[in-house]
Design a protein around this motif. Structure first.
Motif, short mmCIF file in Angstrom:
data_model
loop_
_atom_site.label_atom_id
_atom_site.label_comp_id
_atom_site.label_asym_id
_atom_site.label_seq_id
_atom_site.Cartn_x
_atom_site.Cartn_y
_atom_site.Cartn_z
N GLY A 1 0.66 2.36 1.78
CA GLY A 1 0.16 1.21 1.03
C GLY A 1 0.89 -0.07 1.38
N ALA A 2 2.13 0.08 1.85
CA ALA A 2 2.92 -1.10 2.23
C ALA A 2 2.36 -1.79 3.47
N VAL A 3 1.55 -1.09 4.25
CA VAL A 3 0.96 -1.68 5.46
C VAL A 3 -0.56 -1.69 5.37
N GLY A 4 -1.07 -1.78 4.14
CA GLY A 4 -2.52 -1.90 3.96
C GLY A 4 -3.28 -0.62 4.14
N GLY A 5 -2.65 0.52 3.82
CA GLY A 5 -3.31 1.80 4.02
C GLY A 5 -4.26 2.21 2.92
N GLY A 6 -4.30 1.47 1.82
CA GLY A 6 -5.18 1.85 0.72
C GLY A 6 -4.54 2.91 -0.16
N GLY B 1 -0.63 3.77 -3.48
CA GLY B 1 0.49 2.94 -3.06
C GLY B 1 0.08 1.50 -2.85
N ASP B 2 -1.06 1.31 -2.23
CA ASP B 2 -1.57 -0.04 -2.00
C ASP B 2 -1.87 -0.74 -3.33
N LEU B 3 -2.44 0.00 -4.27
CA LEU B 3 -2.73 -0.56 -5.59
C LEU B 3 -1.45 -0.99 -6.29
N GLY B 4 -0.44 -0.13 -6.25
CA GLY B 4 0.83 -0.45 -6.90
C GLY B 4 1.49 -1.67 -6.29
N ILE B 5 1.43 -1.80 -4.96
CA ILE B 5 2.07 -2.93 -4.29
C ILE B 5 1.30 -4.23 -4.53
N ARG B 6 -0.01 -4.18 -4.36
CA ARG B 6 -0.81 -5.41 -4.48
C ARG B 6 -0.85 -5.95 -5.90
N TYR B 7 -1.00 -5.07 -6.86
CA TYR B 7 -1.11 -5.53 -8.24
C TYR B 7 0.22 -5.42 -9.00
N GLY B 8 0.86 -4.26 -8.89
CA GLY B 8 2.09 -4.07 -9.66
C GLY B 8 3.24 -4.93 -9.19
#
Length: 222
Positions: A166-171, A174-181
């Motif tokens: 998610g840290a590199v745009g993987g969806g 993890g991506d949700l937590g990084i982008r919003y959280g």
């Protein structure tokens, strides 16, 4: 964030995570399982004796396993883009997840097979069993509990890795937590993601442990 909106985002992210884990786990098992069997049976004096090839495969497996996952994700971006046409998104994330899973499974399967009593192999040989028959009817049958636990550990690790991409745009979660959280300072989203990940890991681990106990002859005797 409104509860219904959060629930919708969590559901979509969970589906993406399950997609990544399922695809990488399936492909990784299809490649890693025979590779692990080969590593466990191709040493000097073993069923499929090929010590040089065993050593080469072992070196490749060790090299992949020793590469930190986040570095692997970045290093193989050209390969990911070649295979999927993009380097971001859920489908793209499956490529590094799979590549990291194959050597992980191979070593776990190798360890599980090596725990099988050597006397059973010798007994099968004495009865005229072929190497393939020994692998299928002795090694894999006796190592089923260990293999089940190995695959369970693999899935649990994949869940963690899927959150990392998610840290590199993987969806995914993890991506949700990084982008919003993290980036939008929404701690409730981060908390919800962590809770879902914990529940998912607990469910997978409990199911794997139960299946391993079912396969374990010693547990059934007790």
């Amino acid at each position: 964030m409104a509860p219904d909106m959060l629930a919708g985002l969590l559901f979509k992210a969970l589906l993406q995570t399950l997609q990544m884990v399922a695809a990488a786990g399936l492909i990784g098992t299809l490649v890693g399982l025979p590779m692990g069997i080969f590593l466990a049976t191709s040493g000097r004096g073993e069923l499929f004796e090929a010590p040089l090839t065993n050593r080469i495969v072992g070196l490749v497996v060790n090299a992949l396993r020793s590469t930190p996952f986040i570095i692997l994700v970045v290093a193989i971006i050209p390969l990911t883009r070649f295979i999927t046409g993009t380097s971001i998104g859920t489908i793209a994330a499956i490529v590094p997840l799979t590549i990291s899973t194959i050597p992980f499974i191979a070593r776990l399967i190798e360890a599980a097979i090596r725990e099988v009593d050597k006397g059973l192999i010798e007994a099968a040989r004495a009865m005229g069993a072929t190497p393939v028959q020994i692998v299928m009817k002795v090694l894999l049958a006796e190592a089923r509990p260990g293999i089940t636990l190995a695959l369970t550990l693999t899935v649990v690790s994949l869940i963690g890795y899927s959150a990392m991409v998610g840290a590199v745009g993987g969806g995914g979660l993890g991506d949700l937590g990084i982008r919003y959280g993290y980036q939008r300072f929404m701690p409730e989203v981060m908390l919800a993601v962590v809770v879902v990940l914990i529940l998912l890991v607990q469910a997978v681990q409990s199911a794997g442990d139960a299946l391993a106990r079912r396969f374990d002859k010693r547990s059934r005797k007790n």
